[in-house]
Design a protein around this motif. Structure first.
Motif, PDB file in Angstrom:
ATOM      1  N   ILE A 192       5.103  -7.301 -11.773  1.00  0.00           N
ATOM      2  CA  ILE A 192       4.228  -7.318 -10.597  1.00  0.00           C
ATOM      3  C   ILE A 192       3.067  -6.331 -10.728  1.00  0.00           C
ATOM      4  O   ILE A 192       1.964  -6.578 -10.249  1.00  0.00           O
ATOM      5  N   ASN A 193       3.301  -5.208 -11.416  1.00  0.00           N
ATOM      6  CA  ASN A 193       2.236  -4.224 -11.571  1.00  0.00           C
ATOM      7  C   ASN A 193       1.135  -4.750 -12.486  1.00  0.00           C
ATOM      8  O   ASN A 193      -0.051  -4.554 -12.243  1.00  0.00           O
ATOM      9  N   LYS A 196      -1.023  -7.313 -10.687  1.00  0.00           N
ATOM     10  CA  LYS A 196      -2.122  -6.709  -9.916  1.00  0.00           C
ATOM     11  C   LYS A 196      -3.239  -6.257 -10.860  1.00  0.00           C
ATOM     12  O   LYS A 196      -4.423  -6.442 -10.583  1.00  0.00           O
ATOM     13  N   GLN A 197      -2.825  -5.687 -11.989  1.00  0.00           N
ATOM     14  CA  GLN A 197      -3.795  -5.188 -12.961  1.00  0.00           C
ATOM     15  C   GLN A 197      -4.723  -6.310 -13.461  1.00  0.00           C
ATOM     16  O   GLN A 197      -5.931  -6.131 -13.536  1.00  0.00           O
ATOM     17  N   ILE A 200      -7.226  -7.193 -10.886  1.00  0.00           N
ATOM     18  CA  ILE A 200      -8.292  -6.180 -10.775  1.00  0.00           C
ATOM     19  C   ILE A 200      -9.287  -6.345 -11.931  1.00  0.00           C
ATOM     20  O   ILE A 200     -10.509  -6.350 -11.732  1.00  0.00           O
ATOM     21  N   LEU A 201      -8.751  -6.515 -13.145  1.00  0.00           N
ATOM     22  CA  LEU A 201      -9.635  -6.652 -14.315  1.00  0.00           C
ATOM     23  C   LEU A 201     -10.561  -7.853 -14.162  1.00  0.00           C
ATOM     24  O   LEU A 201     -11.763  -7.771 -14.425  1.00  0.00           O
ATOM     25  N   SER A 203     -11.453  -9.304 -11.363  1.00  0.00           N
ATOM     26  CA  SER A 203     -12.394  -9.097 -10.257  1.00  0.00           C
ATOM     27  C   SER A 203     -13.493  -8.117 -10.656  1.00  0.00           C
ATOM     28  O   SER A 203     -14.598  -8.169 -10.129  1.00  0.00           O
ATOM     29  N   GLU A 204     -13.189  -7.229 -11.598  1.00  0.00           N
ATOM     30  CA  GLU A 204     -14.220  -6.307 -12.098  1.00  0.00           C
ATOM     31  C   GLU A 204     -15.345  -7.055 -12.805  1.00  0.00           C
ATOM     32  O   GLU A 204     -16.433  -6.534 -12.999  1.00  0.00           O
ATOM     33  N   ALA A 238       3.445  -8.444  -0.549  1.00  0.00           N
ATOM     34  CA  ALA A 238       2.249  -7.613  -0.761  1.00  0.00           C
ATOM     35  C   ALA A 238       1.033  -8.293  -0.153  1.00  0.00           C
ATOM     36  O   ALA A 238       0.208  -7.656   0.508  1.00  0.00           O
ATOM     37  N   ASP A 243      -2.516  -6.483   0.845  1.00  0.00           N
ATOM     38  CA  ASP A 243      -3.009  -6.049  -0.466  1.00  0.00           C
ATOM     39  C   ASP A 243      -3.962  -7.118  -1.017  1.00  0.00           C
ATOM     40  O   ASP A 243      -3.542  -8.181  -1.459  1.00  0.00           O
ATOM     41  N   MET A 245      -5.642  -7.339  -3.635  1.00  0.00           N
ATOM     42  CA  MET A 245      -5.527  -7.665  -5.054  1.00  0.00           C
ATOM     43  C   MET A 245      -4.283  -8.506  -5.361  1.00  0.00           C
ATOM     44  O   MET A 245      -3.993  -8.817  -6.509  1.00  0.00           O
ATOM     45  N   MET A 246      -3.489  -8.761  -4.321  1.00  0.00           N
ATOM     46  CA  MET A 246      -2.274  -9.560  -4.502  1.00  0.00           C
ATOM     47  C   MET A 246      -2.231 -10.727  -3.519  1.00  0.00           C
ATOM     48  O   MET A 246      -1.174 -11.300  -3.291  1.00  0.00           O
TER      49      MET A 246
END
Lengths: 319, 261
Positions: A192-193, A196-197, A200-201, A203-204, A238, A243, A245-246
């Motif tokens: 799950i971590n 999310k990562q 984020i990557l 979306s960056e 989440a 959240d 990002m989730m």
């Protein structure tokens, strides 16, 4: 005594995504599919809007699958060599909401088909069916990065769902999907971590969060279903607690995973006490799908028409 | 963490000059910079020097809204100034703040409800600021009661137990942790717990370090909002890290990036 109201209040919403684009939106689809939108955990609609109904995407392979048991090849025997006809059959006869084209044949060890050949296949499917397409690479990074951008360009404007990107390989496909207007599947195998990562990557790179679908890899019944279930449940919680990002819808690969198990594959003579494979196999697939539905799933990839019918009926009854 | 960026305040020279000359440049820059730094709200305070605070508040709110979509904290204890800010508000609003006197709360909660705004309520009244946990909690209870009476959502209430500067009364900061904990349990949902962070370390030599450590300790006891220097990157990073350690958000390697989105 008054019975206390124990309904949870949720502050978040799962993003809503419309897959497929009709003529007026720049595509050629005759049907679009909207997923997501849940404001409550599945089947707890007294807590909030359950959102869009989960949908079933039926798998079509670009090459005839080598390891499928007869129970699974039988319904498609006349079309296994023709992905376009295969897709048509899935939609017209078996009620597939979407088609998931799995590009098994581009893998260097499984045919090494070229981008040109594959673009032709994609175009033939787009011409044969009106439903939105999921296009799934072979998960060999180099080959996917070579082939997927060309497919993305060829299907420009159709708003396909393309996958998959991972923490270690996301830039090429993200950039091309952004340019060509497709949605994207982010993969993090049962973590799950990392899920999310990856979001984020991606979306960056300015990829919109509301065009992402998450994939955690799927465990079939008896083969890690509970791990997938628990991760997807945490993802949904989440999203519902806000959240950003989730907050993406979730896709599962049930067909492929369920039909890899010995419980669904073994023929009738191998373990007679398990019963007939024609019943047992589709049942294994349907139970995996229905189990995972409870955790919060928006798209289920499936294979056997009988299992598809069972799961669709179940969705209709529960929503 | 609900971070309320403190920089658009007439106490600062650049903002004071901007208000005086009606030159929006400095205010716009601060709005953008604080938004990019991850501010949840932009505090807007006309300061004490503004010739016409009502007109100045309207102007500041309008300039900020023209620049960013970030929610705004209208910072004034003067009712007419708050009202002026609300009258032009388009962005989401937090009112900063009302004192704990019943008549003040009635006035502020009525208008907050009317504009669907949130409200910071201070645990003090015209007789002064209590120095102990018990009296502050009495105020907190009264604030919650008032919110219930006004049918004003508790999730929109921010209780500020008033953090004293460390160099004024060193016993005070440690009392806050107990208060945050207690406010968290006062209702379901509980009101937010807010402090004015910069005031706490004002005039000290280790201003930033003191603020950063208080904030992280506070978060571990339930502090969830602060009027603070969001442009202090270390402070924002520390807050996000404390929240990750308290399992308030899902960890990812880029959690600091996610926290600013």
């Amino acid at each position: 005594m008054e019975i206390p109201n124990v309904a949870d209040k949720w502050s978040g919403t799962v993003n809503e995504i419309t897959l497929g684009a009709t003529k007026d939106k720049g595509g050629t689809r005759t049907k679009t599919i909207t997923i997501g939108g849940a404001k409550s955990i599945p089947f707890m609609d007294f807590e909030g809007n359950p959102g869009q109904k989960p949908v079933v995407a039926m798998d079509v392979y670009d090459v005839p699958p080598e390891d499928w048991p007869e129970t699974l090849t039988k319904p498609f025997a006349d079309v296994l060599n023709d992905p376009a006809q295969w897709a048509k059959k899935c939609v017209e006869q078996y009620g597939a909401d979407l088609i998931c084209l799995k590009l098994e044949g581009i893998h260097p060890d499984k045919g090494n088909k070229t981008a040109e050949e594959t673009v032709k296949t994609v175009k033939s499917i787009l011409a044969a069916v009106g439903v939105p397409l999921i296009i799934w690479g072979c998960e060999h990074d180099e080959k996917d990065n070579e082939v997927m951008p060309k497919i993305s360009q060829a299907a420009r404007g159709e708003c396909c769902l393309m996958g998959v990107v991972t923490q270690d390989n996301y830039k090429t496909l993200t950039a091309t999907c952004l340019a060509d207007g497709h949605a994207l599947i982010t993969l993090a195998p049962v973590d799950i971590n990392i899920a999310k990562q990856v979001n984020i990557l991606v979306s960056e790179m300015d990829f919109p969060l509301n065009r992402i679908v998450m994939f955690q890899s799927t465990g079939a019944l008896g083969y890690g279903l509970e791990y997938t279930y628990s991760i997807q449940e945490r993802e949904r919680l989440a999203a519902l607690t806000g959240d950003k990002m989730m907050s993406m819808p979730v896709i599962c690969d049930v067909g492929h995973e369920a039909w890899r198990t010995k419980e669904s594959k073994s023929d009738d003579m191998e373990v007679p006490q398990w019963g007939a494979r024609d019943e047992r196999g589709p049942m294994w697939e349907a139970i995996t799908a229905v189990g995972l539905l409870q955790s919060g799933v928006d798209i289920i990839r499936m294979s056997h028409p009988k299992a598809v019918a069972t799961v669709k009926k179940c969705i209709e009854r529960l929503y | 963490m609900i971070s309320i960026g403190e920089r658009i305040n007439g106490m600062f020279k650049d903002v004071r000059e901007a208000i005086k000359n009606k030159d929006p440049k400095a205010v716009r820059e601060l709005a953008i910079k604080q938004t990019e730094a991850g501010a949840s709200f932009l505090d807007v305070n006309v300061g004490t020097a503004a010739a016409d605070p009502v007109a100045a508040m309207k102007w500041l709110v309008e300039v900020v809204q023209d620049t960013v979509k970030t929610p705004i904290a209208i910072d004034s204890q003067k009712f007419d100034v708050v009202k002026a800010g609300l009258s032009v508000a388009k962005n989401e609003i937090l009112i900063n703040s009302s004192k704990g006197d019943p008549e003040e709360l009635d006035k502020f909660m009525t208008i907050a409800k009317e504009y669907n705004a949130s409200l910071i309520c201070l645990t003090m009244d015209k007789t002064g600021i209590p120095q102990d946990v018990e009296r502050r909690m009495e105020f907190a209870m009264k604030i919650v009661e008032k919110a219930v009476e006004h049918e004003y959502e508790l999730s929109k209430v921010y209780i500020d137990p008033i953090l004293f500067p460390i160099n004024v009364d060193q016993k005070q900061p440690a009392l806050m942790f107990d208060i945050f904990n207690q406010i968290k349990m006062i209702s379901d949902p509980p009101p937010h717990r807010n402090v004015g962070l910069s005031n706490f370390s004002q005039g000290t030599k280790e201003k930033r370090l003191l603020a950063r450590i208080f904030l992280t300790m506070g978060i571990s006891y339930g502090l969830d909002a602060a009027v603070m220097d969001v442009l202090d990157k270390d402070l924002m990073d520390a807050a996000m890290t404390a929240e990750i350690i308290m399992n308030q958000h899902l960890y990812s390697d880029s959690y600091l990036t996610a926290g600013r989105k």
